[in-house]
Scaffold this motif. Structure first.
Motif, short mmCIF file in Angstrom:
data_model
loop_
_atom_site.label_atom_id
_atom_site.label_comp_id
_atom_site.label_asym_id
_atom_site.label_seq_id
_atom_site.Cartn_x
_atom_site.Cartn_y
_atom_site.Cartn_z
N ASN A 161 -60.57 36.84 37.44
CA ASN A 161 -58.96 36.87 37.26
C ASN A 161 -58.74 36.76 35.91
O ASN A 161 -57.90 35.81 35.48
CB ASN A 161 -58.31 35.82 38.17
N ALA A 162 -59.27 37.62 35.01
CA ALA A 162 -58.96 37.44 33.73
C ALA A 162 -57.34 37.55 33.46
O ALA A 162 -56.84 36.90 32.25
CB ALA A 162 -59.37 38.52 32.93
N ALA A 163 -56.65 38.07 34.14
CA ALA A 163 -55.26 38.34 33.70
C ALA A 163 -54.53 37.02 34.05
O ALA A 163 -53.38 36.98 33.41
CB ALA A 163 -54.40 39.29 34.70
N ILE A 164 -55.01 36.04 34.83
CA ILE A 164 -54.40 34.76 34.86
C ILE A 164 -54.42 33.89 33.43
O ILE A 164 -55.42 33.62 33.17
CB ILE A 164 -55.02 33.95 36.05
N ASP A 165 -53.29 33.64 33.02
CA ASP A 165 -53.16 32.78 32.07
C ASP A 165 -53.04 31.01 32.55
O ASP A 165 -51.98 30.82 32.55
CB ASP A 165 -51.97 32.89 31.26
N TRP A 166 -54.12 30.74 32.73
CA TRP A 166 -54.06 29.26 33.23
C TRP A 166 -53.50 28.21 32.36
O TRP A 166 -52.71 27.45 32.69
CB TRP A 166 -55.54 28.94 33.55
N ASP A 167 -53.76 28.49 31.29
CA ASP A 167 -53.38 27.67 30.05
C ASP A 167 -51.55 27.53 30.27
O ASP A 167 -51.15 26.64 30.24
CB ASP A 167 -53.71 28.25 28.74
N ALA A 168 -50.97 28.73 30.30
CA ALA A 168 -49.68 28.80 30.25
C ALA A 168 -49.10 28.24 31.45
O ALA A 168 -48.15 27.62 31.50
CB ALA A 168 -49.15 30.22 30.27
N TRP A 169 -49.73 28.43 32.62
CA TRP A 169 -49.37 27.80 34.01
C TRP A 169 -49.39 26.43 34.06
O TRP A 169 -48.50 25.70 34.28
CB TRP A 169 -50.17 28.55 35.03
N LEU A 170 -50.51 25.94 33.34
CA LEU A 170 -50.75 24.29 33.25
C LEU A 170 -49.60 23.98 32.23
O LEU A 170 -48.98 22.72 32.89
CB LEU A 170 -52.10 24.07 32.55
#
Lengths: 210, 181
Positions: free
Chosen positions: B10-19
């Motif tokens: 899921n490369a499109a998921i920006d986990w950093d921004a969500w966090l």
């Protein structure tokens, strides 16, 4: 002040900011979990792809076997034994159903290999295979380093590092496939011995096995 | 706080921004559910790891809008487990310092009104825990009442009436003890 005003008052306040240390800790945990989950997802997808019908060509069988072993090597790196256990069982079932192996022996120390007494890590197919005696929990010690069955001419693959003390009674299992503490040994229908290592024992390069 | 993740399906998921966007409010709920700041961090980390696995292994249905209520539920379960484990360490707990508002604040003021923040937060902390929980889930986690009912495992009308009562108690307490000028 009414309820709406109270709500409005509360909304003027925001959750306290996390410290950089705390945020970095959470970020690192998410990063690590994502890497592991990606490996598992990849192995899972590989296993799904290779649930091939039994009547495949010889080349197809070879591909199935190669892909499965690659998947094995991949999940081998997973620190979660529970996940490894699950996919080891799944892969064993696929190997069995494809006729690539005839028997899958496991050690009873089930947190490390395919059969888990708690049940949560074993796929339903594994239970069927166990019931049909195609997956056999085995408490026999591993074979000795120079066991006669492994010196047989048809065993072309390099032998895995052996574990434990020699035990002559283990020979009955050598006709099939042996799994023990630090390695898994498969003998497929062409009498080629294949093995991979399990967690904490290092990884055997796939190319060396095939 | 800007590390970009590159691995995974899921490369499109920006986990950093969500966090970045959600961890403070999730931490607020974790603090409300646990006894210490350390427990809150552990619980939140555990919940986030569970979320990552659920997302990456395709076990979580729905889009990103489902993540927040999902993590809130995970925090609640993990906090319950942690509390159960802590109960076995009663002697330790009796001697432990109670986490203070000053050291581990739940909230901050958008208007830099520290006095007001402390006043409201101190009243919020005196609410019964299940009342404070519903308030936090509604106001700061921005869950719907239906989602809150699912998280806490109560009926919808129970949750809404608990929320109304919590607001009422808060209002009464703030009226009886006004914010210092």
């Amino acid at each position: 002040m009414n309820a709406e005003q109270s709500e409005h008052e509360l909304r003027q306040l925001l959750p306290a900011e996390l410290s950089q240390v705390t945020f970095s800790r959470l970020q690192a945990a998410v990063h690590a979990a994502r890497s592991e989950a990606c490996e598992i997802a990849h192995a899972e997808a590989t296993l799904r792809e290779t649930s091939a019908p039994v009547d495949v060509t010889a080349a197809g069988m070879s591909r199935v076997r190669a892909t499965l072993l690659k998947a094995f090597l991949r999940v081998n790196r997973c620190r979660e034994h529970r996940q490894w256990c699950r996919y080891a069982s799944a892969a064993a079932c696929v190997l069995l159903s494809a006729g690539l192996i005839t028997l899958f022996l496991t050690m009873p120390c089930s947190d490390e290999v395919g059969v888990c007494p708690q049940g949560e890590a074993v796929l339903p197919e594994a239970y069927t295979a166990i019931a049909q005696r195609r997956i056999v929990p085995c408490d026999m010690p591993p074979p000795p380093p120079h066991h006669h069955h492994f010196d047989a001419p048809h065993h072309h693959a390099p032998m895995p590092p052996f574990y434990g003390e020699p035990h002559e009674d283990a020979c009955g299992h050598c006709e099939y496939n042996v799994i023990y503490h630090d390695s898994i040994l498969f003998k497929d229908t062409d009498n080629t011995v294949l093995y991979i290592s399990v967690p904490n024992a290092g990884t055997v390069p796939f190319e060396e096995v095939i | 706080m800007g590390q970009e993740f590159t691995a995974g399906s899921n490369a499109a998921i920006d986990w950093d921004a969500w966090l970045h966007a959600n961890s403070p409010r999730l931490m607020l709920y974790a603090r409300q559910q646990t006894r210490t700041e350390y427990d809150a961090e552990d619980v939140l980390q555990g919940a986030l790891v569970q979320l990552v696995y659920a997302v990456e292994l395709g076990e979580l249905r729905g889009g990103q809008e489902q993540w927040l209520p999902w993590v809130v539920s995970a925090i609640r379960h993990l906090a319950t487990d942690a509390a159960r484990r802590q109960a076995t360490r009663l002697s330790y707990e009796q001697n432990a310092d109670t986490p203070s508002e000053e050291h581990n604040p739940w909230l901050r003021s958008a208007l830099d009104d520290e006095m007001r923040r402390r006043h409201v937060e101190s009243v919020l902390r005196t609410l019964p825990p299940d009342y404070a929980e519903v308030l936090i889930l509604r106001i700061w986690e921005e869950l719907s009442f239906r989602q809150i009912a699912e998280v806490v495992g109560d009926k919808l009308h129970t949750v809404t009436s608990r929320y109304r009562r919590a607001i009422g108690i808060l209002r009464e307490k703030l009226a009886a003890n006004p914010i210092p000028e």
